[in-house]
Design a protein around this motif. Structure first.
Motif, PDB file in Angstrom:
ATOM      1  N   HIS A  67       0.795  -1.278   0.041  1.00  0.00           N
ATOM      2  CA  HIS A  67       0.058   0.028   0.061  1.00  0.00           C
ATOM      3  C   HIS A  67       0.912   1.273   0.005  1.00  0.00           C
ATOM      4  CE1 HIS A  67      -3.944  -2.052   1.883  1.00  0.00           C
ATOM      5  NE2 HIS A  67      -3.375  -2.711   0.680  1.00  0.00           N
ATOM      6  N   ARG A 118       0.783   4.336  -2.976  1.00  0.00           N
ATOM      7  CA  ARG A 118       0.736   5.283  -2.517  1.00  0.00           C
ATOM      8  C   ARG A 118       1.711   6.277  -3.381  1.00  0.00           C
ATOM      9  NH1 ARG A 118      -0.295   3.347   2.519  1.00  0.00           N
ATOM     10  NH2 ARG A 118      -2.576   3.695   3.339  1.00  0.00           N
ATOM     11  N   TYR A 129      -5.733   7.714  -6.549  1.00  0.00           N
ATOM     12  CA  TYR A 129      -5.478   7.945  -5.304  1.00  0.00           C
ATOM     13  C   TYR A 129      -5.909   9.561  -5.128  1.00  0.00           C
ATOM     14  CZ  TYR A 129      -2.690   8.383  -1.040  1.00  0.00           C
ATOM     15  OH  TYR A 129      -2.200   8.392   0.394  1.00  0.00           O
ATOM     16  N   ARG A 178      -9.882  10.809  -0.514  1.00  0.00           N
ATOM     17  CA  ARG A 178      -8.687   9.976  -0.113  1.00  0.00           C
ATOM     18  C   ARG A 178      -8.731   9.381   1.236  1.00  0.00           C
ATOM     19  NH1 ARG A 178      -2.478  12.301  -0.741  1.00  0.00           N
ATOM     20  NH2 ARG A 178      -3.164  11.949  -2.933  1.00  0.00           N
ATOM     21  N   GLU A 189      -8.150   5.321   2.060  1.00  0.00           N
ATOM     22  CA  GLU A 189      -7.019   5.114   3.084  1.00  0.00           C
ATOM     23  C   GLU A 189      -7.932   4.295   4.285  1.00  0.00           C
ATOM     24  OE1 GLU A 189      -4.373   5.707   2.712  1.00  0.00           O
ATOM     25  OE2 GLU A 189      -3.785   7.694   2.071  1.00  0.00           O
ATOM     26  N   ASP A 229      -6.549   0.509   5.114  1.00  0.00           N
ATOM     27  CA  ASP A 229      -6.144  -0.068   6.366  1.00  0.00           C
ATOM     28  C   ASP A 229      -6.895  -0.991   6.803  1.00  0.00           C
ATOM     29  OD1 ASP A 229      -4.280   2.091   6.335  1.00  0.00           O
ATOM     30  OD2 ASP A 229      -5.316   3.500   7.512  1.00  0.00           O
ATOM     31  N   ALA A 275      -6.090   6.099   8.926  1.00  0.00           N
ATOM     32  CA  ALA A 275      -6.865   6.952   8.042  1.00  0.00           C
ATOM     33  C   ALA A 275      -7.147   8.386   8.674  1.00  0.00           C
ATOM     34  CB  ALA A 275      -8.025   6.333   7.385  1.00  0.00           C
ATOM     35  N   ARG A 284      -4.252  10.715   9.185  1.00  0.00           N
ATOM     36  CA  ARG A 284      -3.871  11.107   7.824  1.00  0.00           C
ATOM     37  C   ARG A 284      -4.745  12.513   7.467  1.00  0.00           C
ATOM     38  NH1 ARG A 284      -3.636   5.451   6.125  1.00  0.00           N
ATOM     39  NH2 ARG A 284      -1.677   4.815   5.852  1.00  0.00           N
ATOM     40  N   GLU A 314       4.470   5.781   5.728  1.00  0.00           N
ATOM     41  CA  GLU A 314       3.365   5.112   5.393  1.00  0.00           C
ATOM     42  C   GLU A 314       3.847   3.248   5.404  1.00  0.00           C
ATOM     43  OE1 GLU A 314       0.580   6.193   4.661  1.00  0.00           O
ATOM     44  OE2 GLU A 314       0.585   7.926   3.539  1.00  0.00           O
TER      45      GLU A 314
END
Lengths: 248, 248
Positions: A69, A73, A87, A94, A98, A102, B70, B73, B98
């Motif tokens: 991942h 990214r 992305y 976004r 994400e 995750d 997430a 971020r 990341e």
């Protein structure tokens, strides 16, 4: 500037995601096979690139990176001309991608990878099969597919979060789900068919990424057929473990 | 615009990371407790916010988001004035953060959370203890701490990747490691002391985020002491399960 180097085994689902991303986006790269069945990932020369001894990894002109991942990214951000849908720059769009990326680690991935290792390919990796662990992972995999259907697929568009075009989350999750080829077509149908939205989504990912998605899955499909045949023939002779170790 | 709402339980390590991030960055927020011990996370009104029924989650003026990484971020990107070191804009620096955040899920987090649930707090969550699973998770936890020491801490600076200031990865991993308070001070020392760089890093995170880091960990520390006392008294009477369920 040196060409991007990928270190991958196409039998590994996150490896495939990175390869397909590069092919679909015309990123000029050199694909280096790290054959997991031959133990290439444990060799010192590979650990100098990825000290975790896992695939995939990249070498972007001296910049080493692992974790698929993080790689997806990075490629989306560092390479020019990658379409925004992969992305999205929009912070909320976004963030939704994400969230899925995750969530994936401890749900779809853990379920799928754990099931396959514990029910089918463990011995080829030098690990015993474990039906109790396999059953737990199967339950997690089924619950994860149900969650994808209920939470992230809707009428707005064929891809995750209802997007009209695929993101790196679609790519990662679809490559993971394809890994159940190792359990045979019947299992795959049983897993996916109760969720028509998931079935359509998987077909949409394959179509959007044609011909790369199918091409990059050829090695997996061929190997999965081989494992299924072995299973049908009840081939549990010790020598089969050695054979499997050398060719997975 | 409505105030940011957090849905958290400070006994949960990713919840603490999100709370500390907001406090350290002066983000105006309302903290809503979702008491895991009372099963608040399973209630329909909470599942309307996070259908996974897990903490943390946020509601940013109608935008719901779950998965702590997430969220971290998103807050780093969507809120003005968050210092760059938390989530660097530079693509290579960001990629390294990341990589750590992704690695975390199936390594430090899986080891730590799995060990604690299977060895200590399972019954309080309605799950039996499982020493075989606990031992596997303990091995993964120890290997993960060793990896942090070997790969991501160096002379350049006290934080992960040798940064002079903390990132969201430092915050996430440090909150996870603090969870071993549930296993007692002796276990924590045994885990961390063989790795002086990790010990210094943890102290540096606490210092950089003072007083919030310590404050937000108070509930965990108090609860951990309670569990340790129960364990010393060999309190395994069935009624203790009920008591634990209502107060974890």
């Amino acid at each position: 500037m040196g060409k991007l180097r990928l270190f991958v085994d196409r039998l590994s689902q996150p490896s495939r995601a990175v390869v397909i991303f590069c092919l679909a986006n015309g990123i000029d790269m050199e694909e280096n096979e790290v054959d997991l069945g031959k133990g290439d990932h444990r060799k010192p020369e590979y650990k100098a690139i990825n000290p975790m001894g896992l695939v995939p990894a990249i070498d972007d002109d001296g910049f080493y990176l692992f974790e698929s991942h993080a790689i997806l990214r990075y490629l989306s951000s560092a390479y020019p001309g990658i379409a925004d849908h992969w992305y999205p720059a929009d912070v909320k769009k976004r963030a939704q991608i994400e969230c899925i990326l995750d969530w994936h680690h401890t749900n779809l991935r853990r379920g799928s990878a754990g099931l396959i290792v514990n029910r089918v390919i463990g011995p080829a990796l030098g690990r015993p099969l474990d039906e109790k662990a396999a059953a737990e992972c199967e339950a997690l995999l089924k619950a994860s597919v149900k969650k994808i259907d209920a939470l992230w697929l809707n009428e707005s568009g064929p891809f995750l979060t209802g997007s009209p075009e695929p993101s790196i989350a679609d790519l990662s999750l679809a490559c993971e789900l394809m890994q159940v080829e190792f359990l045979g077509e019947e299992f795959k149908s049983e897993l996916v068919n109760p969720h028509p939205k998931v079935k359509h989504w998987l077909a949409a990912v394959e179509k959007a990424l044609a011909p790369h998605f199918e091409d990059v899955h050829q090695k997996l499909k061929a190997r999965a057929v081989m494992f299924q045949k072995r299973k049908e023939h009840g081939d549990s002779h010790p020598s089969s473990k050695v054979a499997a170790q050398s060719d997975l």
